[in-house]
Design a protein around this motif. Structure first.
Motif, PDB file in Angstrom:
ATOM      1  N   ARG A 141     -20.448  11.714  11.365  1.00 33.48           N
ATOM      2  CA  ARG A 141     -21.255  10.916  12.287  1.00 33.48           C
ATOM      3  C   ARG A 141     -20.427  10.634  13.539  1.00 33.48           C
ATOM      4  O   ARG A 141     -19.215  10.421  13.462  1.00 33.48           O
ATOM      5  N   ARG A 142     -21.096  10.606  14.682  1.00 31.99           N
ATOM      6  CA  ARG A 142     -20.398  10.445  15.954  1.00 31.99           C
ATOM      7  C   ARG A 142     -21.011   9.280  16.727  1.00 31.99           C
ATOM      8  O   ARG A 142     -22.230   9.152  16.816  1.00 31.99           O
ATOM      9  N   PHE A 143     -20.134   8.425  17.306  1.00 33.52           N
ATOM     10  CA  PHE A 143     -20.587   7.241  18.027  1.00 33.52           C
ATOM     11  C   PHE A 143     -19.802   7.086  19.321  1.00 33.52           C
ATOM     12  O   PHE A 143     -18.639   7.483  19.419  1.00 33.52           O
ATOM     13  N   THR A 144     -20.445   6.494  20.305  1.00 33.13           N
ATOM     14  CA  THR A 144     -19.759   6.108  21.533  1.00 33.13           C
ATOM     15  C   THR A 144     -19.171   4.724  21.312  1.00 33.13           C
ATOM     16  O   THR A 144     -19.860   3.806  20.870  1.00 33.13           O
ATOM     17  N   ALA A 145     -17.886   4.568  21.630  1.00 32.09           N
ATOM     18  CA  ALA A 145     -17.177   3.323  21.343  1.00 32.09           C
ATOM     19  C   ALA A 145     -17.027   2.473  22.592  1.00 32.09           C
ATOM     20  O   ALA A 145     -16.900   2.989  23.715  1.00 32.09           O
ATOM     21  N   GLU A 146     -17.028   1.175  22.379  1.00 32.95           N
ATOM     22  CA  GLU A 146     -16.756   0.199  23.442  1.00 32.95           C
ATOM     23  C   GLU A 146     -15.287  -0.228  23.347  1.00 32.95           C
ATOM     24  O   GLU A 146     -14.790  -0.479  22.252  1.00 32.95           O
ATOM     25  N   LEU A 147     -14.601  -0.289  24.485  1.00 35.47           N
ATOM     26  CA  LEU A 147     -13.222  -0.765  24.505  1.00 35.47           C
ATOM     27  C   LEU A 147     -13.230  -2.289  24.583  1.00 35.47           C
ATOM     28  O   LEU A 147     -13.582  -2.868  25.612  1.00 35.47           O
ATOM     29  N   VAL A 148     -12.840  -2.946  23.488  1.00 29.31           N
ATOM     30  CA  VAL A 148     -12.805  -4.407  23.449  1.00 29.31           C
ATOM     31  C   VAL A 148     -11.648  -4.933  24.293  1.00 29.31           C
ATOM     32  O   VAL A 148     -11.783  -5.895  25.041  1.00 29.31           O
ATOM     33  N   GLY A 149     -10.496  -4.283  24.174  1.00 28.71           N
ATOM     34  CA  GLY A 149      -9.319  -4.692  24.944  1.00 28.71           C
ATOM     35  C   GLY A 149      -8.150  -3.800  24.604  1.00 28.71           C
ATOM     36  O   GLY A 149      -8.169  -3.054  23.618  1.00 28.71           O
ATOM     37  N   SER A 150      -7.115  -3.877  25.440  1.00 30.96           N
ATOM     38  CA  SER A 150      -5.957  -3.005  25.277  1.00 30.96           C
ATOM     39  C   SER A 150      -4.701  -3.717  25.744  1.00 30.96           C
ATOM     40  O   SER A 150      -4.752  -4.558  26.649  1.00 30.96           O
ATOM     41  N   ASP A 151      -3.555  -3.403  25.112  1.00 32.51           N
ATOM     42  CA  ASP A 151      -2.285  -4.034  25.460  1.00 32.51           C
ATOM     43  C   ASP A 151      -1.205  -2.969  25.567  1.00 32.51           C
ATOM     44  O   ASP A 151      -0.783  -2.384  24.564  1.00 32.51           O
ATOM     45  N   GLU A 152      -0.768  -2.707  26.788  1.00 32.86           N
ATOM     46  CA  GLU A 152       0.211  -1.651  27.018  1.00 32.86           C
ATOM     47  C   GLU A 152       1.564  -1.984  26.419  1.00 32.86           C
ATOM     48  O   GLU A 152       2.273  -1.094  25.932  1.00 32.86           O
ATOM     49  N   ALA A 153       1.951  -3.260  26.421  1.00 32.14           N
ATOM     50  CA  ALA A 153       3.288  -3.645  25.959  1.00 32.14           C
ATOM     51  C   ALA A 153       3.512  -3.323  24.491  1.00 32.14           C
ATOM     52  O   ALA A 153       4.625  -2.968  24.094  1.00 32.14           O
ATOM     53  N   THR A 154       2.485  -3.459  23.669  1.00 34.33           N
ATOM     54  CA  THR A 154       2.608  -3.111  22.256  1.00 34.33           C
ATOM     55  C   THR A 154       1.966  -1.771  21.937  1.00 34.33           C
ATOM     56  O   THR A 154       2.015  -1.312  20.793  1.00 34.33           O
ATOM     57  N   ASP A 155       1.336  -1.152  22.940  1.00 36.48           N
ATOM     58  CA  ASP A 155       0.638   0.127  22.796  1.00 36.48           C
ATOM     59  C   ASP A 155      -0.491   0.037  21.772  1.00 36.48           C
ATOM     60  O   ASP A 155      -0.712   0.964  20.990  1.00 36.48           O
ATOM     61  N   MET A 156      -1.215  -1.077  21.789  1.00 37.72           N
ATOM     62  CA  MET A 156      -2.343  -1.259  20.878  1.00 37.72           C
ATOM     63  C   MET A 156      -3.641  -1.424  21.660  1.00 37.72           C
ATOM     64  O   MET A 156      -3.639  -1.949  22.767  1.00 37.72           O
ATOM     65  N   ALA A 157      -4.735  -0.965  21.051  1.00 32.93           N
ATOM     66  CA  ALA A 157      -6.064  -1.118  21.651  1.00 32.93           C
ATOM     67  C   ALA A 157      -7.070  -1.337  20.532  1.00 32.93           C
ATOM     68  O   ALA A 157      -6.855  -0.928  19.384  1.00 32.93           O
ATOM     69  N   LEU A 158      -8.176  -1.991  20.887  1.00 35.70           N
ATOM     70  CA  LEU A 158      -9.222  -2.282  19.919  1.00 35.70           C
ATOM     71  C   LEU A 158     -10.552  -1.739  20.431  1.00 35.70           C
ATOM     72  O   LEU A 158     -10.958  -2.038  21.562  1.00 35.70           O
ATOM     73  N   LEU A 159     -11.226  -0.945  19.585  1.00 36.26           N
ATOM     74  CA  LEU A 159     -12.531  -0.383  19.908  1.00 36.26           C
ATOM     75  C   LEU A 159     -13.584  -1.013  19.005  1.00 36.26           C
ATOM     76  O   LEU A 159     -13.274  -1.611  17.980  1.00 36.26           O
ATOM     77  N   LYS A 160     -14.847  -0.805  19.387  1.00 36.83           N
ATOM     78  CA  LYS A 160     -15.969  -1.311  18.598  1.00 36.83           C
ATOM     79  C   LYS A 160     -17.092  -0.290  18.631  1.00 36.83           C
ATOM     80  O   LYS A 160     -17.427   0.230  19.691  1.00 36.83           O
ATOM     81  N   ILE A 161     -17.648   0.003  17.456  1.00 34.55           N
ATOM     82  CA  ILE A 161     -18.803   0.894  17.378  1.00 34.55           C
ATOM     83  C   ILE A 161     -19.932   0.188  16.639  1.00 34.55           C
ATOM     84  O   ILE A 161     -19.689  -0.714  15.823  1.00 34.55           O
ATOM     85  N   ASP A 162     -21.149   0.595  16.942  1.00 28.35           N
ATOM     86  CA  ASP A 162     -22.326   0.033  16.290  1.00 28.35           C
ATOM     87  C   ASP A 162     -22.770   1.026  15.224  1.00 28.35           C
ATOM     88  O   ASP A 162     -23.441   2.016  15.514  1.00 28.35           O
ATOM     89  N   ALA A 163     -22.354   0.780  13.983  1.00 31.12           N
ATOM     90  CA  ALA A 163     -22.650   1.712  12.898  1.00 31.12           C
ATOM     91  C   ALA A 163     -22.715   0.955  11.583  1.00 31.12           C
ATOM     92  O   ALA A 163     -22.137  -0.131  11.443  1.00 31.12           O
ATOM     93  N   ASP A 164     -23.404   1.532  10.621  1.00 33.03           N
ATOM     94  CA  ASP A 164     -23.454   0.937   9.290  1.00 33.03           C
ATOM     95  C   ASP A 164     -22.747   1.853   8.298  1.00 33.03           C
ATOM     96  O   ASP A 164     -22.296   2.945   8.643  1.00 33.03           O
ATOM     97  N   LYS A 165     -22.624   1.381   7.071  1.00 31.93           N
ATOM     98  CA  LYS A 165     -21.982   2.137   5.991  1.00 31.93           C
ATOM     99  C   LYS A 165     -20.582   2.604   6.382  1.00 31.93           C
ATOM    100  O   LYS A 165     -20.211   3.760   6.166  1.00 31.93           O
ATOM    101  N   LEU A 166     -19.815   1.686   6.970  1.00 31.45           N
ATOM    102  CA  LEU A 166     -18.441   1.998   7.339  1.00 31.45           C
ATOM    103  C   LEU A 166     -17.488   1.583   6.220  1.00 31.45           C
ATOM    104  O   LEU A 166     -17.787   0.704   5.420  1.00 31.45           O
ATOM    105  N   THR A 167     -16.332   2.228   6.180  1.00 33.45           N
ATOM    106  CA  THR A 167     -15.263   1.884   5.241  1.00 33.45           C
ATOM    107  C   THR A 167     -14.074   1.356   6.031  1.00 33.45           C
ATOM    108  O   THR A 167     -13.633   2.011   6.981  1.00 33.45           O
ATOM    109  N   ALA A 168     -13.581   0.187   5.665  1.00 29.73           N
ATOM    110  CA  ALA A 168     -12.427  -0.409   6.351  1.00 29.73           C
ATOM    111  C   ALA A 168     -11.237  -0.454   5.405  1.00 29.73           C
ATOM    112  O   ALA A 168     -11.397  -0.523   4.181  1.00 29.73           O
TER     113      ALA A 168
END
Length: 464
Positions: A141-168
């Motif tokens: 399955r393929r989704f377009t993701a929203e960039l919630v935020g990003s931090d260059e100093a730690t090289d981390m970023a958080l995305l968000k997708i609108d989908a069901d039946k996900l595994t975390a």
């Protein structure tokens, strides 16, 4: 004389006579033959008859883990060429070059950390300057993701997708890792698709990879290659302990030295990105350095780890709490501090306004204080400063200005500025804060003169 023909009875009795004794020996011999002659070989078992439980495998664990690791494709716009002539519309038309900018596609990995909200952790460098971010799950399955935020100093970023039946993935305790623990890296190397590699934790607390300095990397020999960035580093029981971030690759490929951001740091960044869309770093108003054996001997303490307070800023949280130069900080919120970089990470990622408990030693006496974290007002070469100081970061410290970092090869580094320099005056004007330094250098002419202390000695640094 011819012999008479043999009679039938003579032929019948012409062989040796079998006695009871000889019969016994024949029976023994037959038994020996039965023992010594091997029987028919046993029928070979087909491979399917071998129990899978006898084979060491992570397959069962990975079946529940791999659906949480995703492929990330980033489409960004970049100039098709770098030659300035290509910007001339007549030149482009003459050579029939496209008028629009080309689109560049890059790939990386990500980890689903909240199935209900669709949150995905990845690296900042995977999604930096992205025009469009596409996430592909293991089930295709393929989704377009929203960039919630990003931090260059730690090289981390958080995305968000609108989908069901996900595994975390469930978070593990990255602080409990030990060198030698088994780990598995999962990602999308070279765009091949999801790939799993295994290895061990090779080292902990690695730094110096990113000039920003917010680092506490897990080092592993589990193969991490280009495209693995943002993927998962999990324990043998399937718990997420790191986000794969960087490799040392002299030849461009894996050489057995990879780095992952500990999940404790990544989750702290994630919480701030969710709340603020950015990381708002905190401070308590001190400068610090690593506790070395020489320093420990000079201070008369037996401590082998920690950070030595070098200075305390006036009216700072640390000053109000009673910290002094020479105090040795050994723990923050009941977690051991290994050195000054570790202390900077813990305070810098603490939410602004939260309280931290500092455990320290003074004259061998253990002490504990609690203080509130305030916003970090570190200025990375504000616009009013000359470009000759590009690459340097400054911070208020004990009524002066400390150079908190200098990027290798930058203009500031070439000018002779060093991390740890304490600036007391600029162009003969005393400065006590970063704001005063910026004001003193505003509209600076051809020469900059900085009065500073370095290694306990006073220096005059002239930058032309």
């Amino acid at each position: 004389m011819a012999r008479p023909p043999a009679r039938k009875e003579d032929l019948k009795n012409s062989g040796p006579k079998m006695t009871a004794r000889s019969s016994k020996y024949v029976g023994v011999f037959a038994a020996l033959v039965l023992i010594l002659v091997p029987g028919p070989p046993p029928a070979a078992q087909p491979p399917s008859a071998i129990s899978a439980s006898t084979q060491p495998s992570l397959a069962d664990v990975l079946e529940g883990v791999t659906p949480a690791v995703v492929n990330i494709a980033v489409r960004s716009r970049a100039p098709a060429e770098t030659n300035p002539l290509y910007n001339d519309p007549f030149f482009r038309r003459y050579f029939n070059l496209p008028e629009q900018q080309q689109q560049r596609l890059s790939a990386g990995s990500g980890v689903i950390v909240d199935a209900d909200k669709g949150y995905i952790l990845t690296n900042h460098h995977v999604v930096a300057a992205a025009g469009e971010i596409a996430v592909t799950l293991k089930d295709r399955r393929r989704f377009t993701a929203e960039l919630v935020g990003s931090d260059e100093a730690t090289d981390m970023a958080l995305l968000k997708i609108d989908a069901d039946k996900l595994t975390a993935l469930s978070f593990g305790d990255s602080g409990a890792l030990r060198v030698g623990d088994s780990v598995v890296a999962i990602g999308n190397p070279f765009g091949l698709g999801q790939t799993v590699t295994s290895g061990i934790v090779s080292a902990l607390g690695r730094g110096g990879i990113n000039v920003e300095g917010y680092e506490d990397f897990i080092q592993t020999d589990a193969s991490i290659n280009p495209g693995n960035s943002g993927g998962a580093l999990v324990t043998a029981d399937g718990r997420l302990v790191g986000i794969n971030t960087a490799i040392i690759a002299p030849a461009g490929g894996n050489v057995g030295i990879g780095f992952a951001v500990p999940i404790a740091m990544a989750s702290a960044v994630m919480e701030q990105l969710i709340e603020h869309g950015e990381v708002r770093r905190g401070r308590i108003g001190i400068s610090a350095q690593d506790l070395t054996p020489d320093l420990a001997e000079a201070l008369g303490i037996e401590q082998s780890y920690g950070a030595v307070v070098g200075g305390v800023e006036r009216n700072s949280p640390a000053a109000h709490a009673g910290l002094r130069a020479g105090d040795v900080i050994i723990a923050v919120n009941d977690r051991k501090i290994t050195g000054s970089a570790d202390l900077r990470n813990r305070i810098g990622l603490a939410p602004v306004g939260s309280e931290v408990e500092i455990e320290y030693r003074r004259d061998r006496v253990p002490k504990t204080v609690t203080m509130r974290v305030e916003p970090d007002e570190t200025i990375a070469n504000p616009g009013s400063m000359p470009s000759r100081l590009d690459g340097a970061e400054f911070q208020d410290a004990a009524g002066n200005v400390i150079v908190s970092s200098v990027e290798d090869g930058s203009a500031a580094a070439r000018a002779g500025l060093r991390m740890g320099d304490v600036i007391v005056a600029a162009n003969r004007r005393p400065v006590a804060t970063v704001a005063e330094l910026a004001a003193a250098l505003k509209n600076a002419g051809g020469t900059i003169a900085l009065d500073l202390f370095r290694g306990g000695s006073k220096h005059l640094l002239v930058i032309r």
